[in-house]
Design a protein around this motif. Structure first.
Motif, PDB file in Angstrom:
ATOM      1  N   PHE A  63      -3.269 104.867   8.022  1.00 46.65           N
ATOM      2  CA  PHE A  63      -2.627 105.024   6.713  1.00 46.65           C
ATOM      3  C   PHE A  63      -3.172 104.021   5.702  1.00 46.65           C
ATOM      4  CE2 PHE A  63       0.869 107.699   8.475  1.00 46.65           C
ATOM      5  CZ  PHE A  63       0.795 108.691   7.507  1.00 46.65           C
ATOM      6  N   LYS A  64      -3.429 102.807   6.190  1.00 46.74           N
ATOM      7  CA  LYS A  64      -4.025 101.800   5.298  1.00 46.74           C
ATOM      8  C   LYS A  64      -5.395 102.274   4.816  1.00 46.74           C
ATOM      9  CE  LYS A  64      -3.337  97.395   4.558  1.00 46.74           C
ATOM     10  NZ  LYS A  64      -2.090  97.520   3.808  1.00 46.74           N
TER      11      LYS A  64
ATOM     12  N   SER B  34     -11.712 103.044   9.279  1.00 45.57           N
ATOM     13  CA  SER B  34     -10.567 102.550  10.067  1.00 45.57           C
ATOM     14  C   SER B  34     -10.435 103.357  11.353  1.00 45.57           C
ATOM     15  CB  SER B  34      -9.265 102.539   9.257  1.00 45.57           C
ATOM     16  OG  SER B  34      -9.087 103.746   8.584  1.00 45.57           O
TER      17      SER B  34
ATOM     18  N   LEU C 214      -6.391 105.385   4.656  1.00 44.25           N
ATOM     19  CA  LEU C 214      -6.178 106.492   3.730  1.00 44.25           C
ATOM     20  C   LEU C 214      -5.837 105.978   2.338  1.00 44.25           C
ATOM     21  CD1 LEU C 214      -5.796 109.511   3.189  1.00 44.25           C
ATOM     22  CD2 LEU C 214      -3.409 109.257   3.861  1.00 44.25           C
ATOM     23  N   GLU C 215      -5.025 104.929   2.305  1.00 42.70           N
ATOM     24  CA  GLU C 215      -4.628 104.360   1.026  1.00 42.70           C
ATOM     25  C   GLU C 215      -5.869 103.905   0.249  1.00 42.70           C
ATOM     26  OE1 GLU C 215      -2.058 101.011   1.476  1.00 42.70           O
ATOM     27  OE2 GLU C 215      -1.730 100.820  -0.686  1.00 42.70           O
ATOM     28  N   LEU C 216      -6.762 103.206   0.958  1.00 41.11           N
ATOM     29  CA  LEU C 216      -7.970 102.715   0.308  1.00 41.11           C
ATOM     30  C   LEU C 216      -8.861 103.879  -0.138  1.00 41.11           C
ATOM     31  CD1 LEU C 216      -9.368 100.183  -0.580  1.00 41.11           C
ATOM     32  CD2 LEU C 216     -10.517 100.047   1.634  1.00 41.11           C
ATOM     33  N   THR C 217      -8.963 104.881   0.721  1.00 41.82           N
ATOM     34  CA  THR C 217      -9.737 106.071   0.363  1.00 41.82           C
ATOM     35  C   THR C 217      -9.224 106.680  -0.943  1.00 41.82           C
ATOM     36  OG1 THR C 217     -10.414 106.648   2.611  1.00 41.82           O
ATOM     37  CG2 THR C 217     -10.208 108.451   1.054  1.00 41.82           C
ATOM     38  N   LEU C 218      -7.895 106.801  -1.026  1.00 45.46           N
ATOM     39  CA  LEU C 218      -7.310 107.397  -2.231  1.00 45.46           C
ATOM     40  C   LEU C 218      -7.545 106.526  -3.458  1.00 45.46           C
ATOM     41  CD1 LEU C 218      -3.954 108.881  -0.879  1.00 45.46           C
ATOM     42  CD2 LEU C 218      -5.911 110.118  -1.836  1.00 45.46           C
ATOM     43  N   ILE C 219      -7.389 105.215  -3.269  1.00 43.57           N
ATOM     44  CA  ILE C 219      -7.575 104.312  -4.411  1.00 43.57           C
ATOM     45  C   ILE C 219      -9.009 104.396  -4.926  1.00 43.57           C
ATOM     46  CG2 ILE C 219      -7.705 101.873  -5.076  1.00 43.57           C
ATOM     47  CD1 ILE C 219      -5.290 101.390  -3.226  1.00 43.57           C
TER      48      ILE C 219
ATOM     49  N   GLU D  74     -12.202 102.192   4.717  1.00 43.27           N
ATOM     50  CA  GLU D  74     -11.478 103.364   4.226  1.00 43.27           C
ATOM     51  C   GLU D  74     -11.087 104.197   5.438  1.00 43.27           C
ATOM     52  OE1 GLU D  74     -14.545 104.593   5.622  1.00 43.27           O
ATOM     53  OE2 GLU D  74     -13.697 106.340   4.602  1.00 43.27           O
ATOM     54  N   LEU D  75     -10.639 105.389   5.207  1.00 37.87           N
ATOM     55  CA  LEU D  75     -10.061 106.172   6.298  1.00 37.87           C
ATOM     56  C   LEU D  75     -11.013 106.356   7.488  1.00 37.87           C
ATOM     57  CD1 LEU D  75      -7.805 107.853   7.474  1.00 37.87           C
ATOM     58  CD2 LEU D  75      -8.452 109.738   5.979  1.00 37.87           C
TER      59      LEU D  75
END
Ligand SMILES: Nc1ncnc2c1ncn2[C@@H]1O[C@H](COP(=O)(O)OP(=O)(O)O)[C@@H](O)[C@H]1O
Ligand SMILES: [Mg+2]
Lengths: 240, 233
Positions: B12-13, B189, B15-20, B185-186
């Motif tokens: 999830f972390k 990770s 994914l968060e970076l990927t989205l950002i 990123e996703l």
């Protein structure tokens, strides 16, 4: 008011206008007729520089449009244009279509621009359509808004390029009647049209164009009643 | 399966970076793309050439190479040019640390890449507006800029939203390439979790599903928007 001298326009190799000369006096209504592809639209579009002429001179109210120093944007404010396909701005209401240019180009206040716009909508018989978007208007109504939009800049001249050709027959009358009113008020007008009845009734002068040349001109009675040029005769025999 | 569940917070972390990074890059890409598109449509030849060169270069080369170029290449270029300036003109040393922060390099590379695609999207959007609109605006005395701003762009924006959404989806997937410069990123990770647990299938399928949920939802939404745009503007 308008003087065109030795106007030539080529599209690549295609010569569309060949040595066109013509004058339009203040408050005169000149109708331009001729077969399709003869260069009528191009001629009209040169008068407000939507097409860049290849050579020649075009004077409007003492200003030569082809002079590099001429600010074409300010000339265009004085030359209203009405298109065959209306070209209203679809994302703006009727009122906004009319107020936009006065506000952005002439820096009129919103109140002043809206007041003028409402008067104009009233004049073209659409005072109930102020807040309506173009796609909810009939063709005839759209064209009347387009006329009002052009008039809002208080032009010295109005150019019409087959303003009724894209309309259903039952809507032609309402647009022509607005144009008649304008002519009666003394607007200087150049009208490309196939409406011979309008040309006869409202036109002070008729110009016949063929293959990029101005072939014949005269009063409507002369041109329609006793055309001198064979090509004019042929064209009129087909169309009348 | 347990491993997959335990590793979820990490993923999830990622994914968060990927989205950002995707949001940031497409956002900055929109600004770059707008400038490039207007340049390509402008009357000035040198501006058109410059913008065309930019678009061609970044659409014609792999994003992976662009990422490497920004992260590893730019610092070298900076160092070389500074040394050149110091040796030739006696300029004092201004930059002491050449290394580029990973995240900055990532966003720069992705934004510039995205900008090139978005430039084409905007250009197509502007050119899809009927010619009569520009002519009507100009015939009223508006300048080219005014006509663009009040008439053309507001209409083009609507038509540009669906392809922009597609660009967002493409960029979201492409950010997985950032794993090569160590951005966690996703995808990266997922790789880290696999290195620890050896559960390659469970982890990578989870990673894939994460991507899919977002791209699928978004592409359905774009379809919906497109259908709505077709029926009445
Ligand atoms: N933008 C253009 N590029 C190339 N040829 C054109 C263009 N506009 C008009 N033409 C050509 O110029 C000729 C005259 O066109 P036009 O002025 O529209 O005639 P009319 O309005 O009398 O029908 C036609 O042969 C047409 O195909
Ligand atoms: Mg025509």
């Amino acid at each position: 008011m308008i003087e065109v001298k030795n106007l030539y326009k080529n599209f690549g190799k295609l010569e569309v206008l060949k040595d066109v000369n013509c004058r339009v006096a203040l408050q005169e209504v000149v109708c331009v007729i001729g077969p399709s592809g003869s260069g009528k639209s191009t001629f009209l579009r040169c008068i407000n520089m939507l097409e860049q002429p290849t050579s020649g001179e075009i004077w409007i109210d003492g200003v030569n449009l082809l002079d590099k120093k001429t600010n074409i944007n300010s000339v265009r404010q004085d030359v209203g244009m009405v298109f065959q396909r209306f070209n209203l701005f679809p994302h703006k209401t009727a009122l906004e279509n009319i107020t936009l240019a006065p506000m952005k180009v002439k820096n009129l206040s919103r109140e002043d621009a809206e007041k003028t716009a409402r008067d104009l909508l009233n004049k073209v018989g659409l005072s109930d359509k102020t807040d309506v978007y173009p796609d909810q208007l009939s063709g005839g109504q759209q064209q009347r808004v387009a006329i009002a939009r052009a008039l809002a800049m208080h032009p010295k001249v109005m150019l019409f390029d087959e303003p009724t050709s894209a309309l259903d027959p039952e809507m032609v009358g309402e647009v022509l009647s607005v144009m008649k009113d304008l002519a009666r008020e003394g607007m200087t007008m150049v009208v490309v049209t196939h409406e011979m009845g309008f040309a006869r009734e409202v036109g002070d002068r008729v110009i016949f164009m063929d293959e990029g040349r101005l072939v014949e001109e005269g009063t409507p009675d002369q041109v329609f009643g006793s055309p001198r040029n064979d090509r004019t005769k042929l064209f009129l025999s087909k169309i009348l | 399966m347990d491993v997959a569940i335990q590793s979820l917070p990490l993923l999830f972390k990622g994914l968060e970076l990927t989205l950002i990074i995707t949001l940031g890059s497409v956002g900055i890409g929109c600004i770059i793309g707008m400038v490039a598109a207007l340049s390509r449509l402008s009357g000035k030849r040198w501006l058109r050439l410059l913008a065309t060169a930019y678009v061609d270069f970044f659409r014609g080369t792999p994003l992976l190479v662009q990422i490497l170029l920004v992260y590893y290449g730019i610092p070298v270029l900076l160092q070389d040019s500074q040394e050149f300036l110091m040796n030739t003109f006696g300029m004092p040393q201004l930059i002491h640390n050449y290394a580029m922060p990973r995240l900055i390099a990532a966003v720069i590379a992705c934004s510039i890449n995205s900008g090139a695609y978005i430039a084409e999207i905007f250009r197509a959007g502007v050119q899809s507006i009927e010619k009569g609109q520009m002519e009507a605006a100009r015939s009223l005395g508006m300048t080219h800029g005014q006509a663009m701003r009040y008439i053309i762009l507001p209409q083009a924006v609507k038509r540009v939203i669906p392809p922009l959404g597609n660009e967002f989806i493409a960029m979201l997937k492409d950010t997985s390439l950032l794993s090569v410069i160590g951005i966690i990123e996703l995808t990266k990770s997922g790789m880290l979790v696999v290195a620890r647990t050896y559960e390659a299938f469970a982890i990578y399928i989870t990673v894939a599903i994460f991507y899919l949920v977002i791209t699928f939802t978004l592409s359905r939404y774009i379809d919906y928007l497109e259908r709505r745009l077709k029926t009445g503007d």
